[in-house]
Design an enzyme around this catalytic site. Structure first.
Site, PDB file in Angstrom:
ATOM      1  N   PHE A   1     -21.798  36.321   1.422  1.00 34.29           N
ATOM      2  CA  PHE A   1     -21.595  36.153  -0.107  1.00 34.29           C
ATOM      3  C   PHE A   1     -20.556  36.587  -0.588  1.00 34.29           C
ATOM      4  O   PHE A   1     -19.871  37.395  -0.220  1.00 34.29           O
ATOM      5  CB  PHE A   1     -23.058  36.691  -0.595  1.00 34.29           C
ATOM      6  CG  PHE A   1     -24.102  35.625  -1.188  1.00 34.29           C
ATOM      7  CD1 PHE A   1     -24.562  34.634  -0.315  1.00 34.29           C
ATOM      8  CD2 PHE A   1     -24.536  35.454  -2.591  1.00 34.29           C
ATOM      9  CE1 PHE A   1     -25.342  33.518  -0.880  1.00 34.29           C
ATOM     10  CE2 PHE A   1     -25.201  34.538  -2.913  1.00 34.29           C
ATOM     11  CZ  PHE A   1     -25.672  33.586  -2.241  1.00 34.29           C
TER      12      PHE A   1
ATOM     13  N   GLN B   1     -22.460  35.399 -17.179  1.00 29.48           N
ATOM     14  CA  GLN B   1     -21.791  34.956 -16.159  1.00 29.48           C
ATOM     15  C   GLN B   1     -22.049  33.385 -16.033  1.00 29.48           C
ATOM     16  O   GLN B   1     -22.962  32.634 -15.972  1.00 29.48           O
ATOM     17  CB  GLN B   1     -22.781  35.498 -14.653  1.00 29.48           C
ATOM     18  CG  GLN B   1     -21.936  34.720 -13.410  1.00 29.48           C
ATOM     19  CD  GLN B   1     -22.326  35.478 -12.123  1.00 29.48           C
ATOM     20  OE1 GLN B   1     -23.690  35.648 -11.931  1.00 29.48           O
ATOM     21  NE2 GLN B   1     -21.606  36.542 -11.865  1.00 29.48           N
TER      22      GLN B   1
ATOM     23  N   HIS C   1     -21.502  30.534 -13.257  1.00 31.39           N
ATOM     24  CA  HIS C   1     -21.508  30.275 -11.773  1.00 31.39           C
ATOM     25  C   HIS C   1     -20.694  29.327 -11.473  1.00 31.39           C
ATOM     26  O   HIS C   1     -20.510  28.106 -12.211  1.00 31.39           O
ATOM     27  CB  HIS C   1     -22.871  29.929 -11.344  1.00 31.39           C
ATOM     28  CG  HIS C   1     -23.364  29.932  -9.972  1.00 31.39           C
ATOM     29  ND1 HIS C   1     -23.008  29.047  -9.037  1.00 31.39           N
ATOM     30  CD2 HIS C   1     -23.881  30.811  -9.113  1.00 31.39           C
ATOM     31  CE1 HIS C   1     -22.851  29.425  -7.750  1.00 31.39           C
ATOM     32  NE2 HIS C   1     -23.788  30.519  -8.011  1.00 31.39           N
TER      33      HIS C   1
ATOM     34  N   LEU D   1     -28.314  24.465 -10.603  1.00 26.50           N
ATOM     35  CA  LEU D   1     -27.477  25.349  -9.661  1.00 26.50           C
ATOM     36  C   LEU D   1     -27.389  24.718  -8.132  1.00 26.50           C
ATOM     37  O   LEU D   1     -28.164  24.109  -7.670  1.00 26.50           O
ATOM     38  CB  LEU D   1     -27.964  26.710  -9.632  1.00 26.50           C
ATOM     39  CG  LEU D   1     -27.399  27.755  -8.593  1.00 26.50           C
ATOM     40  CD1 LEU D   1     -26.100  28.202  -8.974  1.00 26.50           C
ATOM     41  CD2 LEU D   1     -28.374  28.905  -8.602  1.00 26.50           C
TER      42      LEU D   1
ATOM     43  N   GLU E   1     -24.441  29.640  -4.008  1.00 28.73           N
ATOM     44  CA  GLU E   1     -23.042  30.237  -3.499  1.00 28.73           C
ATOM     45  C   GLU E   1     -23.277  30.196  -1.891  1.00 28.73           C
ATOM     46  O   GLU E   1     -22.276  30.378  -1.324  1.00 28.73           O
ATOM     47  CB  GLU E   1     -23.040  31.769  -4.070  1.00 28.73           C
ATOM     48  CG  GLU E   1     -21.775  32.385  -3.701  1.00 28.73           C
ATOM     49  CD  GLU E   1     -21.630  33.666  -4.297  1.00 28.73           C
ATOM     50  OE1 GLU E   1     -21.497  33.591  -5.719  1.00 28.73           O
ATOM     51  OE2 GLU E   1     -21.510  34.797  -3.785  1.00 28.73           O
TER      52      GLU E   1
ATOM     53  N   ARG F   1     -17.574  35.786  -8.415  1.00 26.04           N
ATOM     54  CA  ARG F   1     -17.795  34.603  -9.299  1.00 26.04           C
ATOM     55  C   ARG F   1     -16.824  34.506 -10.676  1.00 26.04           C
ATOM     56  O   ARG F   1     -16.705  33.229 -10.850  1.00 26.04           O
ATOM     57  CB  ARG F   1     -19.188  34.521  -9.795  1.00 26.04           C
ATOM     58  CG  ARG F   1     -20.198  34.338  -8.712  1.00 26.04           C
ATOM     59  CD  ARG F   1     -21.565  34.422  -8.970  1.00 26.04           C
ATOM     60  NE  ARG F   1     -22.660  33.937  -7.937  1.00 26.04           N
ATOM     61  CZ  ARG F   1     -23.966  34.204  -7.755  1.00 26.04           C
ATOM     62  NH1 ARG F   1     -24.451  34.672  -9.037  1.00 26.04           N
ATOM     63  NH2 ARG F   1     -24.673  33.700  -6.833  1.00 26.04           N
TER      64      ARG F   1
ATOM     65  N   HIS G   1     -24.961  30.925 -16.350  1.00 24.06           N
ATOM     66  CA  HIS G   1     -25.869  31.163 -15.093  1.00 24.06           C
ATOM     67  C   HIS G   1     -26.563  32.342 -15.209  1.00 24.06           C
ATOM     68  O   HIS G   1     -28.112  32.526 -15.171  1.00 24.06           O
ATOM     69  CB  HIS G   1     -25.129  31.258 -13.983  1.00 24.06           C
ATOM     70  CG  HIS G   1     -26.026  31.442 -12.684  1.00 24.06           C
ATOM     71  ND1 HIS G   1     -27.025  30.864 -12.223  1.00 24.06           N
ATOM     72  CD2 HIS G   1     -25.886  32.497 -11.874  1.00 24.06           C
ATOM     73  CE1 HIS G   1     -27.497  31.204 -11.280  1.00 24.06           C
ATOM     74  NE2 HIS G   1     -26.948  32.375 -10.738  1.00 24.06           N
TER      75      HIS G   1
ATOM     76  N   ARG H   1     -21.387  40.226 -11.846  1.00 24.78           N
ATOM     77  CA  ARG H   1     -22.554  40.346 -11.132  1.00 24.78           C
ATOM     78  C   ARG H   1     -22.224  39.668  -9.550  1.00 24.78           C
ATOM     79  O   ARG H   1     -21.662  38.450  -9.774  1.00 24.78           O
ATOM     80  CB  ARG H   1     -23.879  39.940 -11.359  1.00 24.78           C
ATOM     81  CG  ARG H   1     -25.010  40.083 -10.236  1.00 24.78           C
ATOM     82  CD  ARG H   1     -26.363  39.559 -10.663  1.00 24.78           C
ATOM     83  NE  ARG H   1     -26.311  38.137 -11.157  1.00 24.78           N
ATOM     84  CZ  ARG H   1     -26.581  37.206 -10.147  1.00 24.78           C
ATOM     85  NH1 ARG H   1     -26.756  37.528  -8.703  1.00 24.78           N
ATOM     86  NH2 ARG H   1     -27.000  35.899 -10.502  1.00 24.78           N
TER      87      ARG H   1
END
Lengths: 323, 558
Positions: free
Chosen positions: B114, B227, B229, B239, B242, B273, B337, B372
């Site tokens: 990730f 955030q 995304h 969404l 990721e 991100r 997001h 994050r």
């Protein structure tokens, strides 16, 4: 694009004669809209008294199940363009088999009660390991298919058994039940199968395929119920009418190539089960009148040897598959 | 009157984990949620949950460091150490509860990569990890026998002598208001994505807990840290995980170039991100996009990987774009997001209001700081949800029950009657929400500047005035969603104002807060949290130092 949403509405607070009605909403929506997008447009800009549940818009929260053109579906997964009928009308109703609270909102209390009935939590046997349970990835992958169930209620809405028998646990709860029986970490498969083998359980499905058809997530509840039947028989639960019916059906076909309806009845209910057999007499008489009475003497079809070879081959394969 | 020791508001991952912990600690627990638990937005988390498992040769300190770096050094390092150290236990616990985590060939838990992390330490269930976890926690909730107020909407917190003593809530099905008292209340209501239009968030994500706490006097923290995304669908904001990049997907611009080489030569698509979203937006702004988007290309992963590990996003691409990920790239763009900011809590979930706790996205511990890392949010919910459950149960036991006046219900009844009595001439809740969503998305998004943020702030103020006058058409009691949206809009406008206030106060660029007029991070003046307090004249900002244990700020390169 101009469309008409023909919405079945219900307002329990209205005077009795005006509680339920059908209302047409004409809205202009983009070509790639979903039924949910269109309903939201109505709710936001036309009539905020239209009640429905919705949240994620991406077929993962399970809130917006409803009947679209007569079949249960997620509003957010139903593309308007594919559904337009005559005069660009789409019919929207609440889900079936569940009491309506208001408009498209149904009371899912019974749905959740049935989920609770199958003891829907993992019941491992023995002490927990310090680290994770070791389990084959294939088994986990297989379970992901069932865990894909978002509990939207579409299968329950269109289940033809629930329409006539409120006692049936139903497709969603039984698919959930399968998820535990098939989990290598669960230690109570046999107890569970015993529970699901009871009245209202796995043998009450009539295999009409509706739940498979309407499930928006490809969970195929009916297939899970059939898998539970196989496992119940393998686990020794062979006394139920359902299991005996399946057994009698197979052995009749193996023996003669077709179903011997006489022996099917006798073998399912038992030779000495007089109340059940007598109860079928009126049916037999009616069948006789319509010249549908099965022949008393059942003869094997031509080429029965071939049928039996298929049977043996299938049995061998099944044995091999189960190790 | 209904009474419990601990009342948890919200039945997503953080809420259910908190309720289970409080129950285990012996408390009489209830959970109240405006939707059935499995409808909660935790569902939409796709990619996975991070944990450094020591027995796999991983090191929690590495995970913690990368989280600190990802946060652009705004995360509190004591809290991040707790998060990383407790992660292994939390993941194993979930596995024991029944989550069907993907395995390796040895039958042990498998991982994927990730963003913002060098090592593969993200545990996952295909691309439905959130759903798989949410349903399993719900199973545990059913097993526990915890009282569930399902489809009840909290309209206010009961505050007496500066303490929180319960809630007033509306049973949506009947329209009846009830007082539920409890010496400890845990807010776990998730984020506030619907303040933005578009957003990846579900329509229920309206900042209820943040607004309730703010009104009760608890400060919100780092609200400017919103955030975006990097991979969301243009038409509805949905969404795309990721994990698509974690499994090896490429980002391409209109010329077919893997542009991340330029912005993050080492981590490329798997930079953090904020970095990836800024890079995409730069490509789009400089004319190298495709109709306001860039492309996500997964074709080289092959059908097998796509159909097993990324099945859900493949379904989404087919449903909404008519594209199979194995056959063609899909257009994506940065989309709102997640809220790094939220109700300020300590590492036990306690807010600054006695009796009031918070956990999950609605809280700010802070482990995410200014940005994050992907797959840290699910971890946050179960680690800090559990801690909030433990702490609230202990608090309730110590304090015991107090009688609360039924007058709280009468006040709320009058307020709701007032809303229903207003006319709807011309204006509507939906119009106000859309204007709010657009002004926020235009001005407090991937790139920001003073003028735009001021515009957002004044617009929100004006919308608040309009909101005070707008009514709803539906005057009924049963399942009046029009009324619920009106109450939710009130929450969102309050929270939107705190986002604007925080953003204007932070005169630097850090993490998700990227100001084109002040492009540098300013550690000398802004290595600190922005606390937002409610006053009669609007939000008041105060500052709080960041807790640092072992990592000093460095230049952030990916």
């Amino acid at each position: 694009m101009q469309i008409t949403l023909r919405v079945k509405r219900y307002n329990p607070e209205a005077p009795e004669e005006r509680r339920s009605w059908t209302q047409d909403y004409k809205v202009d929506v983009p070509e790639d809209s979903t039924v949910l997008d269109s309903l939201i447009q109505v709710r936001e800009y036309v009539d905020d008294s239209l009640s429905l549940r919705c949240s994620c818009r991406g077929a993962i929260c399970g809130s917006c199940a409803m009947r679209v053109n007569g079949h249960a579906a997620l509003g957010c997964k139903s593309k308007v363009q594919k559904l337009l009928g005559k005069d660009n009308v789409i019919a929207v109703e609440p889900m079936g088999n569940q009491p309506v609270i208001k408009d498209l909102v149904v009371d899912m209390t019974v749905f959740w009660d049935k989920i609770r009935q199958v003891q829907p939590w993992l019941q491992p046997q023995g002490p927990e390991p310090e680290a994770e349970y070791v389990a084959p990835n294939e088994a986990m992958q297989h379970l992901v298919g069932v865990m894909g169930c978002i509990m939207c209620g579409a299968c329950v809405s269109d289940c033809t058994v629930l329409e006539v028998d409120k006692n049936f646990i139903g497709p969603a709860a039984l698919a959930k039940a399968y998820r535990f029986v098939a989990d290598p970490r669960d230690g109570h498969a046999k107890d569970r199968l015993g529970l699901y083998n009871k009245a209202g359980g796995i043998w009450d499905c009539t295999r009409c395929f509706e739940c498979v058809q309407v499930c928006p997530k490809g969970v195929a509840p009916m297939d899970r119920i059939m898998a539970l039947r196989d496992q119940a028989i393998d686990a020794g639960f062979i006394g139920s009418y359902g299991a005996r019916h399946a057994e009698a059906f197979a052995s009749s076909v193996e023996h003669s190539g077709t179903v011997n309806e006489m022996s099917l009845v006798v073998n399912t209910f038992g030779m000495f089960n007089l109340p059940k057999l007598l109860g079928l007499l009126p049916l037999a008489i009616r069948a006789g009148y319509k010249r549908k009475m099965p022949p008393l003497f059942h003869k094997p079809v031509e080429g029965i040897a071939g049928v039996r070879r298929i049977f043996h081959k299938a049995e061998e394969q099944q044995k091999a598959a189960r190790g | 009157m209904l009474q419990h020791d601990v009342l948890v508001v919200g039945a997503g991952l953080a809420g259910m984990r908190a309720a289970l912990a409080a129950k285990q600690a012996g408390a009489n627990v209830a959970i109240i949620s405006k939707v059935t638990p499995v409808r909660s937005h935790s569902n939409a988390a796709q990619g996975g949950i991070n944990a450094a498992l020591t027995d796999r040769g991983d090191d929690w300190k590495e995970h913690a460091y990368e989280t600190v770096k990802g946060s652009d050094y705004l995360g509190d390092q004591d809290a991040i150490e707790i998060l990383s150290q407790d992660a292994g236990r939390a993941v194993i616990e979930l596995e024991h509860m029944g989550v069907v985590f993907s395995r390796g060939p040895d039958g042990l838990l498998g991982t994927r990569r990730f963003g913002g992390q060098q090592r593969a330490r993200t545990f996952f269930v295909a691309d439905i990890t959130g759903q798989a976890m949410l349903h399993v926690l719900f199973e545990q909730l059913l097993k526990s026998g915890i009282t569930l107020y399902e489809e009840w909407f909290v309209t206010s917190l009961v505050m007496e002598d500066g303490q929180c003593r319960g809630v007033v809530a509306l049973e949506i099905k009947s329209g009846k208001l009830e007082l539920i008292t409890s010496p400890a209340v845990v807010l776990a209501t998730g984020g506030c994505g619907r303040i933005y239009e578009p957003s990846t968030n579900g329509l229920i994500v309206t900042g209820d807990g943040m607004a309730l706490a703010y009104k009760a006097g608890a400060p919100l923290m780092d609200m400017e840290m919103v955030q975006y995304h990097p991979t969301t669908l243009k038409q509805n904001g949905i969404l795309i995980t990721e994990a698509a990049r974690g499994e090896g997907g490429y980002l391409l611009n209109g010329k077919g170039e893997r542009f991340m080489d330029k912005y993050a030569p080492s981590m490329k698509e798997l930079a953090s991100r904020d970095v990836v979203s800024r890079s995409e937006q730069t490509e789009i702004n400089e004319g190298r996009g495709v109709n306001g988007c860039v492309l996500l290309d997964l074709r080289h992963l092959g059908r097998q990987v796509i159909e097993t590990k990324l099945a859900y996003i493949n379904e989404v691409a087919l449903d909404y774009l008519g594209i199979s990920l194995a056959e063609a790239p899909i257009p994506i763009r940065p989309g709102m997001h997640y809220m790094m900011g939220g109700i300020k809590t300590d590492v036990h979930g306690a807010t600054r209001v006695p009796g009031l706790y918070a956990a999950g996205e609605t809280a700010c511990v802070s482990v995410h700081g200014a940005n994050r890392l992907g797959a840290n949010s699910l971890l946050d919910t179960v680690v800090f949800g559990r801690r909030a459950g433990d702490a609230s149960a202990a608090y309730a036991k110590e304090r015991g029950h107090k009688n609360v006046s039924e007058a709280f219900v009468a006040d709320e009844e009058a307020r709701i009657k007032g809303i229903l009595a207003r006319s709807t001439d011309g204006d509507s809740v939906a119009k106000i929400r859309l204007e709010m969503g657009q002004v926020m998305n235009d001005n407090i998004s991937v790139f920001r500047h003073e003028e735009g943020m001021k515009k957002a702030q004044t617009t929100i103020r004006r919308l608040k005035e309009r909101y005070a006058r707008v009514g709803v058409q539906n005057k009924g009691k049963v399942f009046n969603t029009g009324l619920i949206f009106s109450l939710e809009l009130g929450y969102m406008l309050d929270v939107a104002e705190t986002i604007a206030a925080g953003a204007l106060a932070r005169k630097e660029s850090r993490g998700a807060h990227a100001r084109v007029d002040m492009p540098d991070r300013d550690d000398a003046n802004f290595l600190k949290h922005a606390l937002v307090f409610r006053t009669e004249s609007g939000p008041r900002i105060d500052w709080l130092p960041v807790t640092m244990t072992q990592w000093q700020p460095q230049k952030r390169v990916y």
